[in-house]
Design a protein around this motif. Structure first.
Motif, PDB file in Angstrom:
ATOM      1  N   MET A  84       0.843  -1.192   0.000  1.00  0.00           N
ATOM      2  CA  MET A  84       0.000   0.000   0.000  1.00  0.00           C
ATOM      3  C   MET A  84       0.875   1.238   0.000  1.00  0.00           C
ATOM      4  O   MET A  84       1.845   1.322   0.764  1.00  0.00           O
ATOM      5  CB  MET A  84      -0.912   0.006   1.239  1.00  0.00           C
ATOM      6  CG  MET A  84      -1.796   1.249   1.332  1.00  0.00           C
ATOM      7  SD  MET A  84      -2.816   1.286   2.829  1.00  0.00           S
ATOM      8  CE  MET A  84      -3.943  -0.054   2.487  1.00  0.00           C
ATOM      9  N   ASN A  85       0.545   2.177  -0.858  1.00  0.00           N
ATOM     10  CA  ASN A  85       1.261   3.447  -0.922  1.00  0.00           C
ATOM     11  C   ASN A  85       0.362   4.547  -0.369  1.00  0.00           C
ATOM     12  O   ASN A  85      -0.746   4.764  -0.871  1.00  0.00           O
ATOM     13  CB  ASN A  85       1.668   3.766  -2.361  1.00  0.00           C
ATOM     14  CG  ASN A  85       2.696   2.773  -2.884  1.00  0.00           C
ATOM     15  OD1 ASN A  85       3.558   2.308  -2.142  1.00  0.00           O
ATOM     16  ND2 ASN A  85       2.603   2.441  -4.145  1.00  0.00           N
ATOM     17  N   ILE A  86       0.842   5.232   0.654  1.00  0.00           N
ATOM     18  CA  ILE A  86       0.052   6.220   1.381  1.00  0.00           C
ATOM     19  C   ILE A  86       0.720   7.584   1.252  1.00  0.00           C
ATOM     20  O   ILE A  86       1.940   7.708   1.400  1.00  0.00           O
ATOM     21  CB  ILE A  86      -0.072   5.824   2.865  1.00  0.00           C
ATOM     22  CG1 ILE A  86      -0.739   4.448   2.988  1.00  0.00           C
ATOM     23  CG2 ILE A  86      -0.842   6.871   3.652  1.00  0.00           C
ATOM     24  CD1 ILE A  86      -0.617   3.835   4.357  1.00  0.00           C
ATOM     25  N   LEU A  87      -0.084   8.596   0.996  1.00  0.00           N
ATOM     26  CA  LEU A  87       0.425   9.958   0.876  1.00  0.00           C
ATOM     27  C   LEU A  87      -0.239  10.838   1.923  1.00  0.00           C
ATOM     28  O   LEU A  87      -1.456  10.834   2.075  1.00  0.00           O
ATOM     29  CB  LEU A  87       0.139  10.521  -0.517  1.00  0.00           C
ATOM     30  CG  LEU A  87       0.534  11.985  -0.755  1.00  0.00           C
ATOM     31  CD1 LEU A  87       2.047  12.141  -0.741  1.00  0.00           C
ATOM     32  CD2 LEU A  87      -0.053  12.496  -2.068  1.00  0.00           C
ATOM     33  N   ILE A  88       0.574  11.598   2.661  1.00  0.00           N
ATOM     34  CA  ILE A  88       0.078  12.599   3.604  1.00  0.00           C
ATOM     35  C   ILE A  88       0.412  13.962   3.004  1.00  0.00           C
ATOM     36  O   ILE A  88       1.584  14.276   2.792  1.00  0.00           O
ATOM     37  CB  ILE A  88       0.705  12.426   4.998  1.00  0.00           C
ATOM     38  CG1 ILE A  88       0.336  11.052   5.560  1.00  0.00           C
ATOM     39  CG2 ILE A  88       0.232  13.534   5.940  1.00  0.00           C
ATOM     40  CD1 ILE A  88       1.018  10.713   6.871  1.00  0.00           C
ATOM     41  N   ILE A  89      -0.612  14.740   2.713  1.00  0.00           N
ATOM     42  CA  ILE A  89      -0.421  15.971   1.965  1.00  0.00           C
ATOM     43  C   ILE A  89      -0.361  17.193   2.868  1.00  0.00           C
ATOM     44  O   ILE A  89      -1.247  17.403   3.700  1.00  0.00           O
ATOM     45  CB  ILE A  89      -1.561  16.176   0.936  1.00  0.00           C
ATOM     46  CG1 ILE A  89      -1.482  15.093  -0.150  1.00  0.00           C
ATOM     47  CG2 ILE A  89      -1.491  17.556   0.294  1.00  0.00           C
ATOM     48  CD1 ILE A  89      -2.535  15.260  -1.238  1.00  0.00           C
ATOM     49  N   PRO A 111      -1.397  -2.968   9.266  1.00  0.00           N
ATOM     50  CA  PRO A 111      -0.749  -4.242   8.932  1.00  0.00           C
ATOM     51  C   PRO A 111      -0.337  -4.311   7.467  1.00  0.00           C
ATOM     52  O   PRO A 111      -0.989  -3.729   6.591  1.00  0.00           O
ATOM     53  CB  PRO A 111      -1.839  -5.277   9.250  1.00  0.00           C
ATOM     54  CG  PRO A 111      -2.760  -4.598  10.206  1.00  0.00           C
ATOM     55  CD  PRO A 111      -2.752  -3.157   9.822  1.00  0.00           C
ATOM     56  N   GLY A 112       0.735  -5.039   7.227  1.00  0.00           N
ATOM     57  CA  GLY A 112       1.177  -5.274   5.856  1.00  0.00           C
ATOM     58  C   GLY A 112       2.215  -4.273   5.392  1.00  0.00           C
ATOM     59  O   GLY A 112       2.433  -3.241   6.017  1.00  0.00           O
ATOM     60  N   PRO A 113       2.894  -4.592   4.270  1.00  0.00           N
ATOM     61  CA  PRO A 113       3.918  -3.687   3.732  1.00  0.00           C
ATOM     62  C   PRO A 113       3.288  -2.399   3.222  1.00  0.00           C
ATOM     63  O   PRO A 113       2.163  -2.398   2.707  1.00  0.00           O
ATOM     64  CB  PRO A 113       4.539  -4.495   2.585  1.00  0.00           C
ATOM     65  CG  PRO A 113       3.474  -5.473   2.189  1.00  0.00           C
ATOM     66  CD  PRO A 113       2.730  -5.797   3.443  1.00  0.00           C
ATOM     67  N   LYS A 114       4.019  -1.291   3.368  1.00  0.00           N
ATOM     68  CA  LYS A 114       3.488   0.004   2.964  1.00  0.00           C
ATOM     69  C   LYS A 114       4.623   0.991   2.735  1.00  0.00           C
ATOM     70  O   LYS A 114       5.733   0.828   3.254  1.00  0.00           O
ATOM     71  CB  LYS A 114       2.544   0.549   4.027  1.00  0.00           C
ATOM     72  CG  LYS A 114       3.243   0.974   5.318  1.00  0.00           C
ATOM     73  CD  LYS A 114       2.271   1.255   6.453  1.00  0.00           C
ATOM     74  CE  LYS A 114       1.630  -0.010   6.942  1.00  0.00           C
ATOM     75  NZ  LYS A 114       2.603  -0.923   7.596  1.00  0.00           N
ATOM     76  N   ASN A 115       4.337   1.987   1.944  1.00  0.00           N
ATOM     77  CA  ASN A 115       5.221   3.133   1.773  1.00  0.00           C
ATOM     78  C   ASN A 115       4.453   4.372   2.189  1.00  0.00           C
ATOM     79  O   ASN A 115       3.288   4.547   1.816  1.00  0.00           O
ATOM     80  CB  ASN A 115       5.665   3.276   0.313  1.00  0.00           C
ATOM     81  CG  ASN A 115       6.587   2.157  -0.121  1.00  0.00           C
ATOM     82  OD1 ASN A 115       7.619   1.904   0.494  1.00  0.00           O
ATOM     83  ND2 ASN A 115       6.210   1.459  -1.178  1.00  0.00           N
ATOM     84  N   ILE A 116       5.099   5.233   2.985  1.00  0.00           N
ATOM     85  CA  ILE A 116       4.470   6.471   3.438  1.00  0.00           C
ATOM     86  C   ILE A 116       5.224   7.643   2.833  1.00  0.00           C
ATOM     87  O   ILE A 116       6.419   7.832   3.094  1.00  0.00           O
ATOM     88  CB  ILE A 116       4.467   6.570   4.972  1.00  0.00           C
ATOM     89  CG1 ILE A 116       3.687   5.396   5.587  1.00  0.00           C
ATOM     90  CG2 ILE A 116       3.872   7.898   5.425  1.00  0.00           C
ATOM     91  CD1 ILE A 116       3.724   5.350   7.095  1.00  0.00           C
TER      92      ILE A 116
END
Length: 219
Positions: free
Chosen positions: A1-6, A28-33
């Motif tokens: 999951m790719n997550i963006l905080i703007i 849970p699980g792999p992610k990019n922030i």
């Protein structure tokens, strides 16, 4: 999951993004922030262990061409969900143009390009808004404690020396400090008077065993 905080706001308000980043990191699980931040606050996230990359916004308002450029950049990252720390037409349109399927923010503007909206009072402090976003992850939010709010940072010897020199220049010994900025508009608008504020600070200092340091503009 790719997550963006703007767009966490300038440095003082951007600190409220730290517990939110910690909550996101516990999904849970792999992610990019990824963080999309203005120059004043970007430095706060550069060494955060949960942050994959900080994307720097230019100073000032994004023009049409710049918005398209950043939208293209965000598309290349395949973002799954974006959280807007500050809702505004430009940032909402940017998330929409970037093709981000889930866009979470606050229901404030007339033009809404969000898929998930939280209603907040127009006068609500950024800390209250952040709590609303944290509730997007009820499982993570319930586990958060104060210690989770402070990321462990790895500092180089050069950075440590620079800090020690700064402290020495202010006649301060190396120890635990917390900073207090009492001159902001929030304090004035909330009616919190200075005598009460001055009593509150040593109480907090005793509770967390830190020495208070007041910071402010020359005025």
């Amino acid at each position: 999951m790719n997550i963006l905080i703007i767009r966490p706001l300038p440095l003082g308000n951007a600190t409220y993004a730290l517990p939110f980043i910690d909550a996101v990191s516990q999904i849970p699980g792999p992610k990019n922030i990824f963080i999309l931040a203005c120059p004043l606050s970007a430095v706060l996230f550069e060494k955060h262990p949960a942050v994959t990359k900080v994307l720097h916004l230019p100073a000032g308002k994004l023009g049409f061409k710049q918005t398209l450029t950043y939208a293209k950049l965000l598309r290349s990252l395949n973002i799954d969900v974006a959280f807007l720390m500050k809702t505004g037409g430009t940032m909402e349109r940017l998330a929409l143009l970037a093709g981000i399927p889930h866009r979470v923010g606050f229901q404030k503007t007339f033009f809404q390009a969000l898929t998930h909206r939280f209603k907040v009072d127009d006068n609500a402090h950024i800390s209250e808004q952040t709590i609303q976003l944290l509730r997007y992850f009820p499982h993570s939010f319930s586990k958060l404690t104060a210690k989770d709010w402070r990321p462990t940072l790895k500092l180089s010897q050069e950075e440590i020396d620079e800090t020690l020199n700064l402290l020495e220049g202010q006649s301060m010994a190396p120890q635990k400090y917390f900073t207090v900025h009492p001159m902001g508009s929030t304090i004035a608008s909330s009616g919190l008077n200075h005598p009460l504020f001055i009593k509150l600070v040593p109480y907090i200092a005793k509770q967390i065993n830190c020495t208070p340091v007041f910071i402010g503009a020359p005025s």
